[in-house]
Design a protein around this motif. Sequence first.
Motif, PDB file in Angstrom:
ATOM      1  N   SER A 223     -23.679 -14.805  12.123  1.00  0.00           N
ATOM      2  CA  SER A 223     -23.974 -13.809  13.163  1.00  0.00           C
ATOM      3  C   SER A 223     -23.255 -14.136  14.476  1.00  0.00           C
ATOM      4  O   SER A 223     -22.859 -13.241  15.216  1.00  0.00           O
ATOM      5  N   ASP A 224     -23.056 -15.436  14.764  1.00  0.00           N
ATOM      6  CA  ASP A 224     -22.334 -15.815  15.973  1.00  0.00           C
ATOM      7  C   ASP A 224     -20.929 -15.241  15.963  1.00  0.00           C
ATOM      8  O   ASP A 224     -20.425 -14.750  16.967  1.00  0.00           O
ATOM      9  N   PHE A 225     -20.286 -15.332  14.796  1.00  0.00           N
ATOM     10  CA  PHE A 225     -18.905 -14.879  14.691  1.00  0.00           C
ATOM     11  C   PHE A 225     -18.820 -13.368  14.837  1.00  0.00           C
ATOM     12  O   PHE A 225     -17.971 -12.847  15.572  1.00  0.00           O
ATOM     13  N   LEU A 226     -19.711 -12.672  14.178  1.00  0.00           N
ATOM     14  CA  LEU A 226     -19.695 -11.212  14.268  1.00  0.00           C
ATOM     15  C   LEU A 226     -19.973 -10.777  15.697  1.00  0.00           C
ATOM     16  O   LEU A 226     -19.336  -9.861  16.223  1.00  0.00           O
ATOM     17  N   ASN A 227     -20.923 -11.472  16.325  1.00  0.00           N
ATOM     18  CA  ASN A 227     -21.230 -11.152  17.716  1.00  0.00           C
ATOM     19  C   ASN A 227     -20.020 -11.409  18.613  1.00  0.00           C
ATOM     20  O   ASN A 227     -19.688 -10.593  19.470  1.00  0.00           O
ATOM     21  N   ALA A 228     -19.344 -12.553  18.380  1.00  0.00           N
ATOM     22  CA  ALA A 228     -18.171 -12.890  19.197  1.00  0.00           C
ATOM     23  C   ALA A 228     -17.084 -11.847  19.000  1.00  0.00           C
ATOM     24  O   ALA A 228     -16.414 -11.431  19.943  1.00  0.00           O
TER      25      ALA A 228
ATOM     26  N   ALA B  31     -23.782 -18.813  27.190  1.00  0.00           N
ATOM     27  CA  ALA B  31     -25.196 -18.556  27.464  1.00  0.00           C
ATOM     28  C   ALA B  31     -25.428 -17.074  27.747  1.00  0.00           C
ATOM     29  O   ALA B  31     -24.563 -16.425  28.310  1.00  0.00           O
ATOM     30  N   PRO B  32     -26.559 -16.488  27.405  1.00  0.00           N
ATOM     31  CA  PRO B  32     -27.687 -17.089  26.701  1.00  0.00           C
ATOM     32  C   PRO B  32     -27.480 -17.124  25.182  1.00  0.00           C
ATOM     33  O   PRO B  32     -27.039 -16.144  24.605  1.00  0.00           O
ATOM     34  N   ALA B  33     -27.813 -18.248  24.604  1.00  0.00           N
ATOM     35  CA  ALA B  33     -27.825 -18.402  23.143  1.00  0.00           C
ATOM     36  C   ALA B  33     -26.541 -17.909  22.481  1.00  0.00           C
ATOM     37  O   ALA B  33     -26.563 -17.180  21.513  1.00  0.00           O
ATOM     38  N   ARG B  34     -25.393 -18.313  23.012  1.00  0.00           N
ATOM     39  CA  ARG B  34     -24.080 -17.997  22.440  1.00  0.00           C
ATOM     40  C   ARG B  34     -23.789 -16.505  22.381  1.00  0.00           C
ATOM     41  O   ARG B  34     -22.884 -16.065  21.698  1.00  0.00           O
ATOM     42  N   LYS B  35     -24.577 -15.695  23.118  1.00  0.00           N
ATOM     43  CA  LYS B  35     -24.359 -14.252  23.060  1.00  0.00           C
ATOM     44  C   LYS B  35     -23.101 -13.838  23.806  1.00  0.00           C
ATOM     45  O   LYS B  35     -22.560 -12.777  23.577  1.00  0.00           O
ATOM     46  N   THR B  36     -22.645 -14.645  24.778  1.00  0.00           N
ATOM     47  CA  THR B  36     -21.442 -14.273  25.512  1.00  0.00           C
ATOM     48  C   THR B  36     -20.241 -15.124  25.124  1.00  0.00           C
ATOM     49  O   THR B  36     -19.272 -15.210  25.851  1.00  0.00           O
ATOM     50  N   ALA B  37     -20.327 -15.782  23.952  1.00  0.00           N
ATOM     51  CA  ALA B  37     -19.184 -16.569  23.491  1.00  0.00           C
ATOM     52  C   ALA B  37     -18.143 -15.635  22.902  1.00  0.00           C
ATOM     53  O   ALA B  37     -18.449 -14.833  22.028  1.00  0.00           O
ATOM     54  N   MET B  38     -16.920 -15.732  23.378  1.00  0.00           N
ATOM     55  CA  MET B  38     -15.857 -14.922  22.799  1.00  0.00           C
ATOM     56  C   MET B  38     -15.259 -15.650  21.603  1.00  0.00           C
ATOM     57  O   MET B  38     -15.638 -16.774  21.296  1.00  0.00           O
TER      58      MET B  38
ATOM     59  N   ARG C  54     -17.452  -8.693  18.201  1.00  0.00           N
ATOM     60  CA  ARG C  54     -17.830  -7.463  18.879  1.00  0.00           C
ATOM     61  C   ARG C  54     -17.679  -7.636  20.393  1.00  0.00           C
ATOM     62  O   ARG C  54     -17.111  -6.794  21.079  1.00  0.00           O
ATOM     63  N   PHE C  55     -18.188  -8.759  20.887  1.00  0.00           N
ATOM     64  CA  PHE C  55     -18.139  -9.031  22.333  1.00  0.00           C
ATOM     65  C   PHE C  55     -16.691  -9.044  22.813  1.00  0.00           C
ATOM     66  O   PHE C  55     -16.349  -8.425  23.811  1.00  0.00           O
ATOM     67  N   THR C  56     -15.824  -9.737  22.054  1.00  0.00           N
ATOM     68  CA  THR C  56     -14.419  -9.846  22.450  1.00  0.00           C
ATOM     69  C   THR C  56     -13.743  -8.482  22.449  1.00  0.00           C
ATOM     70  O   THR C  56     -13.011  -8.141  23.380  1.00  0.00           O
ATOM     71  N   ALA C  57     -14.011  -7.691  21.398  1.00  0.00           N
ATOM     72  CA  ALA C  57     -13.371  -6.378  21.298  1.00  0.00           C
ATOM     73  C   ALA C  57     -13.778  -5.501  22.478  1.00  0.00           C
ATOM     74  O   ALA C  57     -12.934  -4.896  23.147  1.00  0.00           O
ATOM     75  N   LEU C  58     -15.071  -5.476  22.759  1.00  0.00           N
ATOM     76  CA  LEU C  58     -15.585  -4.649  23.848  1.00  0.00           C
ATOM     77  C   LEU C  58     -15.012  -5.111  25.188  1.00  0.00           C
ATOM     78  O   LEU C  58     -14.538  -4.316  26.002  1.00  0.00           O
ATOM     79  N   PHE C  59     -15.049  -6.427  25.381  1.00  0.00           N
ATOM     80  CA  PHE C  59     -14.538  -7.001  26.620  1.00  0.00           C
ATOM     81  C   PHE C  59     -13.058  -6.665  26.791  1.00  0.00           C
ATOM     82  O   PHE C  59     -12.611  -6.301  27.882  1.00  0.00           O
ATOM     83  N   THR C  60     -12.297  -6.792  25.703  1.00  0.00           N
ATOM     84  CA  THR C  60     -10.861  -6.535  25.786  1.00  0.00           C
ATOM     85  C   THR C  60     -10.592  -5.089  26.177  1.00  0.00           C
ATOM     86  O   THR C  60      -9.762  -4.818  27.050  1.00  0.00           O
ATOM     87  N   ILE C  61     -11.314  -4.167  25.547  1.00  0.00           N
ATOM     88  CA  ILE C  61     -11.092  -2.745  25.861  1.00  0.00           C
ATOM     89  C   ILE C  61     -11.396  -2.482  27.331  1.00  0.00           C
ATOM     90  O   ILE C  61     -10.578  -1.909  28.061  1.00  0.00           O
TER      91      ILE C  61
END
Lengths: 251, 278
Positions: free
Chosen positions: A31-36, A196-203, A38-45
């Motif tokens: 789940s960390d990887f999938l979250n990263a 943080a928090p809980a690796r949710k903002t890890a790219m 998604r987070f990275t894609a959104l952030f990049t856009i």
Amino acid sequence: MGIYLSFNRFTTVSNAEWVGLENYIKAFSNSDFLNALRFTALFTIVSVITVNVFAFLLAMALTGAVRGKNIFRTIFFMPNLIGGIVLGYIWNLIINGILSYFGVDISYDAKYGFWGLVVLTNWQLIGYMMVIYIAGLQNIPRDLHEAAEIDGATRLQTMKNVTIPMLMPSITICTFLTLTNSFKLFDQNLALTAGAPARKTAMLALDIYNTFYGRAGWQGVGQAKAVIFFLIVALIAFAQLKITSSREVES
Amino acid sequence: MGKKRTSNAALFVLMIILSALFLFPIFIVFINSFKTKFSIMGSPFKLPNRETFAGFENYVTGIKSAGIIAAFGRSLFITVLSVLVLALLSSMTAWYLVRVKSAVTKAIYGTFLFSMIVPFQMVMYTMTFVVTKIHFNNPVGIIFVYLGFGAGLSVFMLSGFIKGIPRELEEAAQIDGCNPVQIFFMIVFPILKPTAITVTILNAMWIWNDYLLPYLILGTSNKTLPVAIQIAMQGAYGAVNWGGFMAMLVLAILPIIIFYLFCQRYIIEGVIAGAVKG
């Protein structure tokens, strides 16, 4: 070597053992990887759009008849030279300072980390892209603008039909530069939120690093994640090559 | 005309406000570096007053506690040597690859191009392992690692430039009795200088600010500046000396800004050239 190892289980490189696709399956069910991802894609856009729009507007403003152009350019470019770690901590201080008025800090919600990173990236990259846009704007021959003016074009029409088409090479360069820079972001991410928090903002880059060095026995999965990362980066690079070379053929 | 002048004035004011916004973060770090350590967190935007003003105390403790001076020197040593070696060896390689056309040189050139798109994370783990195994994990060895990571872009940019140099110059020198080494140093390298400076600036900005590679290879015993800053923050959870930390940030920013103000033209030209080609 890297690709080979992604099919192995290992803790140090010398004790690799073939496990087939297991690492990839683990990576994609992590789940960390999938979250990263998604987070990275959104952030990049978000950052590609904001950085380029602001940089373009600044470049337009600073190629006009404003006084002190050079000083402004100097100031806007400056953050670009500061390293990612230092940048991250500068903004960590400021964002936490602002949020402390609301009684929270940056690790309270992933939203804060996300927008913090967007602001930081904008601050860092706008000046850089502005400089490239300015160079592009100065390369547009003056007579094109004059011709448009004689034909009675409004400023908006000139912008749409003369400036932007003539600026396409710069726009392509800047888009891809922000794209790869945002996508591979690591230092800033580490210093600002460290996930943080809980690796949710890890790219992605930070997640790969965490998998390698934070989880014993998961080095193979880390390598699998790195291969996926590499494939995406390579895809972006090839898209850029295609677009640039097709334009060269046209002109 | 009057309308145009007012809109320009409005733009000027807007630009001043934006500049202030851009400088604000650096300014905040600067004023906080003069505040006592307990008055930073929570109220970073307050100017130091009589109670919270700390003078240069933070600079003294910050420098002492984290070995910043050594880290600064180490960063300088690694950056300067790496960029010099990179500029020289990449120029030679690029010249050879452009002038000697064979299947082998084509393949080597292709490899350099390929290495540009491979992200660091891809080779991070294996590279660290190999480097440690062959005992290159010291401030001198890391220069060779930077040579490897930087060669792709440097060779690419330099060979793009060499293609534009007329061959006749080198042929004339050859007829005059120059050997290839003399041709390189007396004819090719002087012409290459502007591009070599561009490459050097790009590499210097990257190596000076690089964190992950020196952290993985040199670890905490041979800290470079970015590593020292990260460790000062991470190493002491809950007990961070914010005052000293602010002073460290200022010390990390100041040299770059001074360097930038002096070499601004080269840096901006280098960035444009690098972006257009890369």
